[in-house]
Write an enzyme that holds these catalytic residues in place. Structure first.
Site, PDB file in Angstrom:
ATOM      1  N   HIS A   1      63.897  62.937  49.206  1.00 24.26           N
ATOM      2  CA  HIS A   1      64.375  64.175  48.558  1.00 24.26           C
ATOM      3  C   HIS A   1      65.888  64.238  48.658  1.00 24.26           C
ATOM      4  CE1 HIS A   1      65.141  66.481  52.334  1.00 24.26           C
ATOM      5  NE2 HIS A   1      64.064  65.893  52.801  1.00 24.26           N
TER       6      HIS A   1
ATOM      7  N   GLU B   1      62.531  70.114  48.607  1.00 18.30           N
ATOM      8  CA  GLU B   1      61.671  69.944  49.779  1.00 18.30           C
ATOM      9  C   GLU B   1      62.052  70.892  50.902  1.00 18.30           C
ATOM     10  OE1 GLU B   1      60.142  68.520  53.576  1.00 18.30           O
ATOM     11  OE2 GLU B   1      62.250  68.653  52.999  1.00 18.30           O
TER      12      GLU B   1
ATOM     13  N   ASP C   1      67.599  67.269  48.008  1.00 15.83           N
ATOM     14  CA  ASP C   1      68.076  68.585  48.425  1.00 15.83           C
ATOM     15  C   ASP C   1      68.254  68.583  49.944  1.00 15.83           C
ATOM     16  OD1 ASP C   1      65.145  68.604  48.734  1.00 15.83           O
ATOM     17  OD2 ASP C   1      65.409  70.674  49.370  1.00 15.83           O
TER      18      ASP C   1
END
Length: 451
Positions: A90, A156, A92
């Site tokens: 991920h 996430e 983020d």
């Protein structure tokens, strides 16, 4: 590390990896658009699209997930008839928290004392780079022997479940024989580890009300029911005297059978202050991998600065409950809500609301993929035997994928060893770990293709 062509290639690529991680860390891709601009997350997503395109990926797409964020998808075809492996990470990140607490700027990758510091360097932008390094090493040494799908999530850390729901609506997209989740970490830097279990999680908001409005504590205090005091009392009921979690009806005596975590190391990793006791009972591994754990994440009440002499009419809190493997998160949520509602004192009005939820996860460590990873880790880590550990945190996507693709094998590896300080200030990644795990992933793909 044992000398072999894959390892030599990865070693030669490390300067490029550092430069790329610096570019990726520079995006302030916190998926809370009230705090950080959406353009920062979009910039990180597009960077990953460009990186995958440069490696020959096809069917590249920015997936608009139901929570308003974007996940990046790409497909790299392998030989005809080859197995398919899905690689996950991920892009983020958690907010930097107290930027003043960072020794160097959180969104500027900085080398210091042999580590590379920056928000997301380990969790989990470093995971993106790990996947790229592994694939580049294989391409330089005979080619990638499997079909590869890559999915890089954009929310996430927020736990809003956008990719989970997207996958459920498009189940054909992420089908694979094996899934490698690059969002875990070694038990200790230098000790090859696969995470075999994850605790699930539920989030519940509790609101307590006792009065129509705040009252003067001198005129009414002593008889008027204080909503904040009621909230404190019910929250305290979630723990036994030793700090163990006590939710009515929820088992809390499970034991962890596997790699153990000695108390001295845990105190050091957790940075527990001298003289402060640990909470709970059983081994450390029991407490953080096999048993439920409640945490009060926040309380809405007057701050100390500016507080007035008032009996509080209302107060609320956000409560997290980590749910161990073997328990059902939905049932645990019901038990937590019932506990809060029945334990609130003085007839105070109480309401609870579920905010989020994710199921726990347990991998099948007897599968061929685990054998392939065991051999790969042994080579990458100079003969050390791969260990199986739990993870107290939650990755709800694992359960979604396990449910959608029950025949797929799921492995969890990554860069978030204890010294990485993920979610805290001064997060940093070990370049040695990045190098070794990239080698391990490349060798795993080769081993798995031949299995």
């Amino acid at each position: 590390m044992s000398s072999n062509p894959v390892a030599e290639t990865v070693a030669s690529l490390m300067p490029r990896a550092k430069a790329e991680l610096a570019e990726l860390v520079a995006f302030k891709s916190v998926a809370d658009f009230d705090q950080y601009p959406r353009s920062e997350s979009e910039g990180a997503a597009n960077w990953i699209v460009d990186a995958l395109r440069a490696e020959g990926f096809q069917d590249l797409a920015l997936l608009d997930t139901p929570d308003g964020t974007q996940s990046v998808y790409g497909f790299l075809p392998g030989p005809e008839g080859a197995k398919t492996v899905l690689l996950y990470a991920h892009y983020d990140v958690q907010p930097p928290l107290d930027e003043a607490g960072w020794v160097t700027p959180p969104f500027e990758l900085t080398e210091r004392d042999g580590r590379w510091y920056g928000r997301g360097s380990a969790d989990c932008k470093g995971g993106v780079i790990m996947h790229l390094l592994a694939l580049r090493a294989l391409k330089a040494n005979g080619g990638v022997p499997v079909h590869v799908k890559v999915i890089v999530e954009g929310s996430e850390e927020q736990g809003t479940g956008g990719l989970e729901r997207y996958a459920e609506e498009h189940p054909e997209l992420l089908t694979a024989d094996t899934i490698v989740i690059g969002d875990a970490g070694n038990f200790r830097a230098g000790l090859p580890t696969v995470t075999a279990t994850l605790r699930g999680m539920t989030l519940v908001r509790i609101q307590v009300d006792t009065l129509e409005g705040n009252l003067h504590s001198g005129q009414f205090g002593g008889a008027a029911p204080d909503a904040l005091a009621a909230l404190i009392r019910v929250l305290d009921s979630l723990r036994a005297e030793d700090g163990s979690t006590t939710v009515d009806g929820l088992a809390g005596d499970e034991a962890w059978d596997g790699l153990q975590y000695d108390e001295e190391s845990f105190r050091k990793d957790a940075k527990v202050l001298d003289g402060v006791e640990l909470i709970g009972s059983g081994t450390i591994a029991d407490r953080i991998w096999a048993r439920p754990a409640v945490t009060v994440l926040g309380i809405d009440c007057p701050p100390v600065v500016g507080a007035t002499a008032s009996v509080q009419a209302g107060a609320r809190a956000l409560v997290s409950l980590r749910v161990p493997p073997g328990a059902d998160a939905a049932e645990a949520t019901k038990l937590l809500q019932a506990h809060l509602e029945t334990r609130t004192p003085w007839g105070a009005r109480v309401s609870t609301e579920q905010i989020g939820q994710g199921q726990p996860f347990r991998a099948d460590t007897s599968s061929p993929a685990y054998a392939a990873m065991t051999d790969a880790m042994s080579v990458a880590y100079a003969g050390q035997e791969m260990q199986y550990a739990g993870l107290g945190g939650s990755i709800p996507l694992c359960n979604t994928l396990a449910s959608l693709y029950p025949r797929a094998e799921i492995l969890l590896i990554g860069l978030s060893e204890p010294e990485a300080q993920i979610h805290a200030v001064n997060e940093g990644v070990s370049p040695d770990e990045l190098e070794r795990l990239s080698v391990a992933e490349a060798l795993f793909l080769r081993n798995y293709a031949a299995s």
